[in-house]
Design a protein around this motif. Structure first.
Motif, PDB file in Angstrom:
ATOM      1  N   PHE A  80       0.810  -1.223   0.000  1.00  0.00           N
ATOM      2  CA  PHE A  80       0.000   0.000   0.000  1.00  0.00           C
ATOM      3  C   PHE A  80       0.842   1.271   0.000  1.00  0.00           C
ATOM      4  O   PHE A  80       0.474   2.261   0.615  1.00  0.00           O
ATOM      5  CB  PHE A  80      -0.953   0.000   1.206  1.00  0.00           C
ATOM      6  CG  PHE A  80      -2.029  -1.039   1.090  1.00  0.00           C
ATOM      7  CD1 PHE A  80      -3.232  -0.756   0.470  1.00  0.00           C
ATOM      8  CD2 PHE A  80      -1.819  -2.322   1.578  1.00  0.00           C
ATOM      9  CE1 PHE A  80      -4.212  -1.724   0.344  1.00  0.00           C
ATOM     10  CE2 PHE A  80      -2.800  -3.296   1.464  1.00  0.00           C
ATOM     11  CZ  PHE A  80      -4.000  -2.991   0.843  1.00  0.00           C
ATOM     12  N   SER A  81       1.974   1.242  -0.695  1.00  0.00           N
ATOM     13  CA  SER A  81       2.780   2.457  -0.762  1.00  0.00           C
ATOM     14  C   SER A  81       1.998   3.509  -1.558  1.00  0.00           C
ATOM     15  O   SER A  81       1.259   3.177  -2.485  1.00  0.00           O
ATOM     16  CB  SER A  81       4.140   2.171  -1.402  1.00  0.00           C
ATOM     17  OG  SER A  81       3.970   1.593  -2.676  1.00  0.00           O
ATOM     18  N   PRO A  82       2.140   4.780  -1.186  1.00  0.00           N
ATOM     19  CA  PRO A  82       1.362   5.851  -1.847  1.00  0.00           C
ATOM     20  C   PRO A  82       1.510   5.806  -3.371  1.00  0.00           C
ATOM     21  O   PRO A  82       2.606   5.677  -3.904  1.00  0.00           O
ATOM     22  CB  PRO A  82       1.970   7.134  -1.269  1.00  0.00           C
ATOM     23  CG  PRO A  82       2.501   6.715   0.069  1.00  0.00           C
ATOM     24  CD  PRO A  82       2.996   5.304  -0.130  1.00  0.00           C
ATOM     25  N   ARG A 127      -7.777  -3.083  -2.345  1.00  0.00           N
ATOM     26  CA  ARG A 127      -8.710  -2.444  -1.425  1.00  0.00           C
ATOM     27  C   ARG A 127      -8.446  -3.111  -0.077  1.00  0.00           C
ATOM     28  O   ARG A 127      -8.429  -4.334   0.028  1.00  0.00           O
ATOM     29  CB  ARG A 127     -10.132  -2.711  -1.900  1.00  0.00           C
ATOM     30  CG  ARG A 127     -11.215  -2.219  -0.998  1.00  0.00           C
ATOM     31  CD  ARG A 127     -12.597  -2.528  -1.643  1.00  0.00           C
ATOM     32  NE  ARG A 127     -13.602  -2.526  -0.623  1.00  0.00           N
ATOM     33  CZ  ARG A 127     -14.059  -3.614  -0.005  1.00  0.00           C
ATOM     34  NH1 ARG A 127     -13.620  -4.803  -0.322  1.00  0.00           N
ATOM     35  NH2 ARG A 127     -14.972  -3.510   0.932  1.00  0.00           N
ATOM     36  N   LEU A 128      -8.231  -2.321   0.974  1.00  0.00           N
ATOM     37  CA  LEU A 128      -7.869  -2.846   2.288  1.00  0.00           C
ATOM     38  C   LEU A 128      -9.091  -2.986   3.182  1.00  0.00           C
ATOM     39  O   LEU A 128      -9.858  -2.036   3.352  1.00  0.00           O
ATOM     40  CB  LEU A 128      -6.859  -1.916   2.963  1.00  0.00           C
ATOM     41  CG  LEU A 128      -6.427  -2.289   4.384  1.00  0.00           C
ATOM     42  CD1 LEU A 128      -5.661  -3.611   4.383  1.00  0.00           C
ATOM     43  CD2 LEU A 128      -5.584  -1.173   4.982  1.00  0.00           C
ATOM     44  N   VAL A 129      -9.245  -4.178   3.749  1.00  0.00           N
ATOM     45  CA  VAL A 129     -10.286  -4.433   4.734  1.00  0.00           C
ATOM     46  C   VAL A 129      -9.597  -5.000   5.973  1.00  0.00           C
ATOM     47  O   VAL A 129      -8.981  -6.063   5.912  1.00  0.00           O
ATOM     48  CB  VAL A 129     -11.353  -5.432   4.221  1.00  0.00           C
ATOM     49  CG1 VAL A 129     -12.414  -5.682   5.293  1.00  0.00           C
ATOM     50  CG2 VAL A 129     -11.991  -4.934   2.938  1.00  0.00           C
ATOM     51  N   ALA A 137      -5.280   0.073  14.482  1.00  0.00           N
ATOM     52  CA  ALA A 137      -5.158  -0.249  13.056  1.00  0.00           C
ATOM     53  C   ALA A 137      -5.356   1.006  12.211  1.00  0.00           C
ATOM     54  O   ALA A 137      -4.622   1.234  11.237  1.00  0.00           O
ATOM     55  CB  ALA A 137      -6.167  -1.330  12.669  1.00  0.00           C
ATOM     56  N   LYS A 138      -6.329   1.831  12.566  1.00  0.00           N
ATOM     57  CA  LYS A 138      -6.559   3.092  11.836  1.00  0.00           C
ATOM     58  C   LYS A 138      -5.340   4.006  11.956  1.00  0.00           C
ATOM     59  O   LYS A 138      -4.958   4.659  10.986  1.00  0.00           O
ATOM     60  CB  LYS A 138      -7.803   3.800  12.376  1.00  0.00           C
ATOM     61  CG  LYS A 138      -9.094   3.142  11.968  1.00  0.00           C
ATOM     62  CD  LYS A 138     -10.277   3.900  12.541  1.00  0.00           C
ATOM     63  CE  LYS A 138     -11.590   3.268  12.137  1.00  0.00           C
ATOM     64  NZ  LYS A 138     -12.755   3.982  12.702  1.00  0.00           N
ATOM     65  N   GLU A 139      -4.752   4.052  13.129  1.00  0.00           N
ATOM     66  CA  GLU A 139      -3.557   4.868  13.361  1.00  0.00           C
ATOM     67  C   GLU A 139      -2.403   4.396  12.470  1.00  0.00           C
ATOM     68  O   GLU A 139      -1.719   5.209  11.842  1.00  0.00           O
ATOM     69  CB  GLU A 139      -3.169   4.782  14.834  1.00  0.00           C
ATOM     70  CG  GLU A 139      -1.934   5.549  15.228  1.00  0.00           C
ATOM     71  CD  GLU A 139      -1.591   5.310  16.695  1.00  0.00           C
ATOM     72  OE1 GLU A 139      -0.410   5.042  16.975  1.00  0.00           O
ATOM     73  OE2 GLU A 139      -2.499   5.373  17.551  1.00  0.00           O
ATOM     74  N   LEU A 140      -2.183   3.082  12.402  1.00  0.00           N
ATOM     75  CA  LEU A 140      -1.120   2.533  11.558  1.00  0.00           C
ATOM     76  C   LEU A 140      -1.384   2.831  10.082  1.00  0.00           C
ATOM     77  O   LEU A 140      -0.452   3.152   9.334  1.00  0.00           O
ATOM     78  CB  LEU A 140      -0.971   1.029  11.787  1.00  0.00           C
ATOM     79  CG  LEU A 140      -0.492   0.619  13.184  1.00  0.00           C
ATOM     80  CD1 LEU A 140      -0.556  -0.905  13.343  1.00  0.00           C
ATOM     81  CD2 LEU A 140       0.920   1.131  13.446  1.00  0.00           C
ATOM     82  N   CYS A 141      -2.634   2.747   9.669  1.00  0.00           N
ATOM     83  CA  CYS A 141      -2.988   3.057   8.280  1.00  0.00           C
ATOM     84  C   CYS A 141      -2.763   4.541   7.984  1.00  0.00           C
ATOM     85  O   CYS A 141      -2.244   4.888   6.914  1.00  0.00           O
ATOM     86  CB  CYS A 141      -4.437   2.673   7.990  1.00  0.00           C
ATOM     87  SG  CYS A 141      -4.699   0.888   7.907  1.00  0.00           S
ATOM     88  N   ALA A 142      -3.124   5.402   8.914  1.00  0.00           N
ATOM     89  CA  ALA A 142      -2.915   6.840   8.722  1.00  0.00           C
ATOM     90  C   ALA A 142      -1.424   7.156   8.611  1.00  0.00           C
ATOM     91  O   ALA A 142      -1.013   7.958   7.766  1.00  0.00           O
ATOM     92  CB  ALA A 142      -3.552   7.626   9.865  1.00  0.00           C
ATOM     93  N   VAL A 183      -2.624   5.505   4.199  1.00  0.00           N
ATOM     94  CA  VAL A 183      -3.684   4.704   3.605  1.00  0.00           C
ATOM     95  C   VAL A 183      -4.982   5.159   4.268  1.00  0.00           C
ATOM     96  O   VAL A 183      -5.247   4.816   5.416  1.00  0.00           O
ATOM     97  CB  VAL A 183      -3.455   3.189   3.822  1.00  0.00           C
ATOM     98  CG1 VAL A 183      -4.614   2.380   3.271  1.00  0.00           C
ATOM     99  CG2 VAL A 183      -2.143   2.767   3.203  1.00  0.00           C
ATOM    100  N   GLY A 184      -5.745   5.962   3.551  1.00  0.00           N
ATOM    101  CA  GLY A 184      -6.926   6.566   4.155  1.00  0.00           C
ATOM    102  C   GLY A 184      -8.241   5.953   3.745  1.00  0.00           C
ATOM    103  O   GLY A 184      -9.285   6.339   4.249  1.00  0.00           O
ATOM    104  N   ASP A 185      -8.223   4.991   2.837  1.00  0.00           N
ATOM    105  CA  ASP A 185      -9.501   4.466   2.333  1.00  0.00           C
ATOM    106  C   ASP A 185      -9.768   3.029   2.772  1.00  0.00           C
ATOM    107  O   ASP A 185     -10.506   2.308   2.124  1.00  0.00           O
ATOM    108  CB  ASP A 185      -9.555   4.586   0.811  1.00  0.00           C
ATOM    109  CG  ASP A 185      -8.430   3.819   0.116  1.00  0.00           C
ATOM    110  OD1 ASP A 185      -7.490   3.372   0.806  1.00  0.00           O
ATOM    111  OD2 ASP A 185      -8.493   3.668  -1.116  1.00  0.00           O
ATOM    112  N   GLY A 186      -9.182   2.614   3.882  1.00  0.00           N
ATOM    113  CA  GLY A 186      -9.412   1.259   4.381  1.00  0.00           C
ATOM    114  C   GLY A 186     -10.798   1.114   4.991  1.00  0.00           C
ATOM    115  O   GLY A 186     -11.421   2.085   5.414  1.00  0.00           O
ATOM    116  N   VAL A 187     -11.254  -0.109   5.021  1.00  0.00           N
ATOM    117  CA  VAL A 187     -12.515  -0.471   5.664  1.00  0.00           C
ATOM    118  C   VAL A 187     -12.145  -1.193   6.947  1.00  0.00           C
ATOM    119  O   VAL A 187     -11.261  -2.051   6.950  1.00  0.00           O
ATOM    120  CB  VAL A 187     -13.357  -1.396   4.751  1.00  0.00           C
ATOM    121  CG1 VAL A 187     -14.623  -1.858   5.450  1.00  0.00           C
ATOM    122  CG2 VAL A 187     -13.672  -0.714   3.441  1.00  0.00           C
TER     123      VAL A 187
END
Length: 170
Positions: free
Chosen positions: A42-44, A50-52, A93-98, A102-106
């Motif tokens: 998920f590199s920019p 799509r991440l779930v 998990a949201k913190e690690l994604c941010a 990666v802002g569009d994870g579910v």
């Protein structure tokens, strides 16, 4: 089927992207697996998936075991604690994604046994890949507790990647 208790995005696959489900729990091994996945897939500007992110919340009855009189009085407290714990996992998990941009994870919290929850998440999201961490249990502990990763490799209808956290040498 386990009841879904929370999701933060629509469940349909994103246009043109394959879906990857990552299972997380309170362990550093699962957070490492998520971080490794974010770094490598998920590199920019290069996000082909799509991440779930899914965490399983055990039922209060399974956590208590309903052993003896008065156990029913404890269930609401156990349920509240399990819910708080699951929300902490998703927040991390949201913190690690941010941090990985990666802002569009579910993000989903689903009640049930992790083995079944993850395999059902694969089916529900039509995932091409499931990622789980490896706790590094020995043979005896794995035999007693059961291995989520082992179960998923045999029952998930997709590729299963087990991310093992390297052991640091002293």
């Amino acid at each position: 089927m386990a009841g879904e208790t929370g999701a933060t995005a629509a469940s349909g696959p994103a246009a043109g992207k394959m879906t990857m489900v990552v299972g997380v729990d309170e362990s550093e091994h699962s957070y490492y697996a998520l971080q490794w996945t974010l770094l490598h897939f998920f590199s920019p500007g290069q996000q082909q998936y799509r991440l779930v992110v899914v965490t399983a919340k055990p039922t209060a009855a399974s956590a208590v075991g309903l052993a003896g009189p008065g156990a029913a009085d404890v269930l609401p407290f156990v349920e509240a604690d399990l819910k708080r714990s699951s929300l902490r996992v998703i927040d991390k998990a949201k913190e690690l994604c941010a941090q990985a941009q990666v802002g569009d994870g579910v993000f989903e919290v689903v009640e049930g046994d992790a083995r079944n929850v993850l395999c059902e998440a694969v089916e529900r999201n039509h995932a091409e890949m499931l990622v789980v961490g490896n706790h590094g249990y020995g043979a005896i502990k794995r035999a007693v507790l059961g291995s989520v990763s082992d179960y998923c490799t045999h029952h998930a209808h997709c590729t299963v990647m087990i991310v093992k956290k390297p052991k640091h040498k002293h």
